[in-house]
Design a protein around this motif. Structure first.
Motif, PDB file in Angstrom:
ATOM      1  N   PRO A   5       0.833  -1.206   0.000  1.00 35.69           N
ATOM      2  CA  PRO A   5       0.000   0.000   0.000  1.00 35.69           C
ATOM      3  C   PRO A   5       0.869   1.258   0.000  1.00 35.69           C
ATOM      4  N   GLY A   6       0.447   2.248  -0.762  1.00 30.86           N
ATOM      5  CA  GLY A   6       1.178   3.506  -0.804  1.00 30.86           C
ATOM      6  C   GLY A   6       2.223   3.594  -1.896  1.00 30.86           C
ATOM      7  N   VAL A   7       2.568   2.456  -2.523  1.00 30.11           N
ATOM      8  CA  VAL A   7       3.537   2.475  -3.624  1.00 30.11           C
ATOM      9  C   VAL A   7       2.775   2.695  -4.925  1.00 30.11           C
ATOM     10  N   ASP A   8       3.197   3.682  -5.690  1.00 26.20           N
ATOM     11  CA  ASP A   8       2.489   4.039  -6.919  1.00 26.20           C
ATOM     12  C   ASP A   8       2.489   2.868  -7.904  1.00 26.20           C
ATOM     13  N   PRO A   9       1.337   2.573  -8.534  1.00 28.03           N
ATOM     14  CA  PRO A   9       1.281   1.475  -9.504  1.00 28.03           C
ATOM     15  C   PRO A   9       2.256   1.612 -10.664  1.00 28.03           C
ATOM     16  N   SER A  10       2.787   2.808 -10.896  1.00 28.49           N
ATOM     17  CA  SER A  10       3.735   3.010 -11.990  1.00 28.49           C
ATOM     18  C   SER A  10       5.137   2.532 -11.644  1.00 28.49           C
ATOM     19  N   PHE A  11       5.353   2.000 -10.453  1.00 35.84           N
ATOM     20  CA  PHE A  11       6.706   1.630 -10.013  1.00 35.84           C
ATOM     21  C   PHE A  11       7.380   0.702 -11.016  1.00 35.84           C
ATOM     22  N   TYR A  12       6.717  -0.371 -11.401  1.00 27.28           N
ATOM     23  CA  TYR A  12       7.349  -1.343 -12.298  1.00 27.28           C
ATOM     24  C   TYR A  12       7.639  -0.728 -13.664  1.00 27.28           C
ATOM     25  N   ARG A  13       6.733   0.085 -14.163  1.00 22.76           N
ATOM     26  CA  ARG A  13       6.970   0.733 -15.455  1.00 22.76           C
ATOM     27  C   ARG A  13       8.187   1.645 -15.381  1.00 22.76           C
ATOM     28  N   ARG A  14       8.291   2.426 -14.320  1.00 23.34           N
ATOM     29  CA  ARG A  14       9.426   3.350 -14.173  1.00 23.34           C
ATOM     30  C   ARG A  14      10.737   2.590 -14.026  1.00 23.34           C
ATOM     31  N   MET A  15      10.724   1.492 -13.276  1.00 27.86           N
ATOM     32  CA  MET A  15      11.945   0.709 -13.094  1.00 27.86           C
ATOM     33  C   MET A  15      12.336  -0.009 -14.384  1.00 27.86           C
ATOM     34  N   THR A  16      11.343  -0.381 -15.183  1.00 26.54           N
ATOM     35  CA  THR A  16      11.656  -1.005 -16.473  1.00 26.54           C
ATOM     36  C   THR A  16      12.442  -0.048 -17.354  1.00 26.54           C
ATOM     37  N   ARG A  17      12.043   1.215 -17.386  1.00 23.27           N
ATOM     38  CA  ARG A  17      12.796   2.209 -18.169  1.00 23.27           C
ATOM     39  C   ARG A  17      14.227   2.342 -17.645  1.00 23.27           C
ATOM     40  N   VAL A  18      14.392   2.424 -16.335  1.00 24.30           N
ATOM     41  CA  VAL A  18      15.730   2.539 -15.739  1.00 24.30           C
ATOM     42  C   VAL A  18      16.581   1.337 -16.120  1.00 24.30           C
ATOM     43  N   LEU A  19      16.016   0.149 -16.008  1.00 24.92           N
ATOM     44  CA  LEU A  19      16.761  -1.073 -16.301  1.00 24.92           C
ATOM     45  C   LEU A  19      17.101  -1.182 -17.777  1.00 24.92           C
ATOM     46  N   HIS A  20      16.158  -0.854 -18.642  1.00 25.14           N
ATOM     47  CA  HIS A  20      16.432  -0.900 -20.078  1.00 25.14           C
ATOM     48  C   HIS A  20      17.520   0.100 -20.473  1.00 25.14           C
TER      49      HIS A  20
ATOM     50  N   ALA B 218      11.829  -9.064 -16.924  1.00 29.74           N
ATOM     51  CA  ALA B 218      10.680  -9.955 -16.856  1.00 29.74           C
ATOM     52  C   ALA B 218       9.736  -9.412 -15.792  1.00 29.74           C
ATOM     53  N   LEU B 219       8.452  -9.401 -16.099  1.00 32.14           N
ATOM     54  CA  LEU B 219       7.454  -8.859 -15.172  1.00 32.14           C
ATOM     55  C   LEU B 219       6.407  -9.922 -14.869  1.00 32.14           C
ATOM     56  N   ASP B 220       6.167 -10.157 -13.570  1.00 32.37           N
ATOM     57  CA  ASP B 220       5.134 -11.102 -13.147  1.00 32.37           C
ATOM     58  C   ASP B 220       4.347 -10.462 -12.014  1.00 32.37           C
ATOM     59  N   THR B 221       3.276  -9.790 -12.364  1.00 29.67           N
ATOM     60  CA  THR B 221       2.434  -9.118 -11.388  1.00 29.67           C
ATOM     61  C   THR B 221       1.005  -9.131 -11.907  1.00 29.67           C
ATOM     62  N   SER B 222       0.104  -8.447 -11.212  1.00 30.32           N
ATOM     63  CA  SER B 222      -1.299  -8.439 -11.617  1.00 30.32           C
ATOM     64  C   SER B 222      -1.941  -7.132 -11.198  1.00 30.32           C
ATOM     65  N   GLY B 223      -3.216  -6.958 -11.545  1.00 33.69           N
ATOM     66  CA  GLY B 223      -3.967  -5.788 -11.114  1.00 33.69           C
ATOM     67  C   GLY B 223      -3.431  -4.494 -11.686  1.00 33.69           C
ATOM     68  N   ALA B 224      -3.526  -3.433 -10.870  1.00 30.31           N
ATOM     69  CA  ALA B 224      -3.134  -2.101 -11.331  1.00 30.31           C
ATOM     70  C   ALA B 224      -1.680  -2.016 -11.783  1.00 30.31           C
ATOM     71  N   PRO B 225      -0.712  -2.640 -11.082  1.00 32.45           N
ATOM     72  CA  PRO B 225       0.680  -2.560 -11.563  1.00 32.45           C
ATOM     73  C   PRO B 225       0.866  -3.161 -12.952  1.00 32.45           C
ATOM     74  N   LEU B 226       0.157  -4.273 -13.233  1.00 33.40           N
ATOM     75  CA  LEU B 226       0.267  -4.878 -14.564  1.00 33.40           C
ATOM     76  C   LEU B 226      -0.383  -3.993 -15.615  1.00 33.40           C
TER      77      LEU B 226
END
Length: 355
Positions: free
Chosen positions: A143-158, A165-173
């Motif tokens: 709770p409290g972590v923005d759903p965009s976290f994985y998207r933002r980290m993907t850009r940093v990593l790329h 590789a992404l394995d999540t569900s709901g709003a983050p996916l």
């Protein structure tokens, strides 16, 4: 073989209670009780380490009760780079009915991370990024972590040359796969059928519809899309031609973006059916599958063989409680029993998938 990073923001202590013929509302006598360090990224790391892949774990981990995690990482020689946060790690209860081979999950809520913890994790991930590595972003967000976290980290990593590789569900996916810039999209994604249906907002009635939906995601710019189907196995789609502007495409290809968009794209598809095996716990089988996919891509296996190996990883995990795999000989024997069907589909410029 290159090092793999796994990221788990919402780890858990899995309390597994085994009981035959679980009867809700009645007194049940347990056969055993076991605690295991868990969370999707932790489970992936445990399986990769058993297979012999050098693995780094990071994420947010409660400082007050990390003993089970410390022991797991030490036993498997996993490099622990978790950001320790104030408080305790959540406990998830797994009720395993040994007679019916069913698992009931009771997942407790997570305390929101303290201010500054997420920013510390973002810095840690950036520090661990190295060209050629794979990073597995896995699980729910606290709770409290923005759903965009994985998207933002993907850009940093790329930007650092890391495969994601992404394995999540709901709003983050939903947030991650709604990206319009291919650099923000993962290289590999593994929803189950229900998650894929929720993401696309429609029911997928049969394998043909599931494959078409997976191709739809691949056409957005995701190289590998695998849909897990529980006991029926998995369907996997690989886009054989990266989309124009993809982070994996050479610079000169971006100049001919219009021509690439107009050209048909081929999709390699596998349908993998697992062997029947004794089941100790289904918890973490999907995570073992992700570990098998990533390990196979590191080994440069064909897409069909990646599906076979990943299915063997999941089958091997089913006989164990916790994030553990059998030895290589047992995995090879399981892989030989996996049924794999392969075929190729083509998508025209209008996106229609054709046999």
């Amino acid at each position: 073989m290159n090092t793999v990073i796994t990221v788990t923001l919402n780890p858990a202590l899995d309390q597994t209670v085994r009981v035959a013929n679980l009867t809700p509302g009645d007194v049940n006598r347990a056969e055993s009780l076991e605690f295991n360090a868990g969370g999707k990224g932790v489970n992936v790391a445990g399986c990769l380490a058993d297979y012999g892949v050098a693995t780094i774990v990071t994420g947010l981990l409660g400082a007050e009760d990390s003993a089970a995690f410390d022991a797991l990482f030490a036993a498997k020689r996993i490099d622990d780079r978790f950001v320790r946060v104030p408080g305790r790690t959540r406990i998830n209860v797994k009720l395993v009915d040994t007679a019916r081979h069913e698992t009931t999950d009771i997942n407790l809520a997570t305390t929101p991370p303290a201010p500054g913890c997420v920013e510390a994790l973002e810095r840690r991930i950036a520090e661990l990024a190295r060209p050629g590595r794979w990073c597995v972003l896995a699980g729910s967000l606290p709770p409290g972590v923005d759903p965009s976290f994985y998207r933002r980290m993907t850009r940093v990593l790329h930007d650092a040359g890391v495969h994601v590789a992404l394995d999540t569900s709901g709003a983050p996916l939903t947030e991650a796969l709604a990206a319009t810039d291919p650099r923000d999209l993962p290289d590999l994604v593994k929803p189950n059928q229900a998650e894929l249906e929720a993401l696309l907002g429609r029911t997928l009635h049969d394998d043909e519809a599931i494959i078409a939906a997976a191709c739809e995601l691949a056409a957005r710019g995701i190289r590998y899309v695998v849909v897990s189907l529980g006991g029926r196995g998995a369907l996997g789609v690989m886009a054989s031609q990266p989309p124009a502007g993809s982070h994996s495409a050479p610079p000169q290809s971006r100049a001919s973006a219009a021509a690439l968009r107009a050209a048909p794209r081929a999709f390699q598809v596998f349908r993998a059916t697992p062997p029947r095996v004794p089941v100790a716990s289904t918890v973490g089988a999907g995570d073992a599958f992700v570990a098998g996919l990533v390990a196979s891509l590191l080994e440069a296996r064909t897409w069909a063989e990646a599906g076979r190996q990943a299915t063997a990883f999941a089958a091997g995990k089913l006989a164990r409680v916790g994030p553990h795999l059998p030895d290589h000989a047992t995995l090879a024997a399981l892989a030989a029993r996996v049924e794999v069907e392969t075929f190729t589909l083509a998508a025209a410029a209008d996106g229609a998938v054709q046999p």
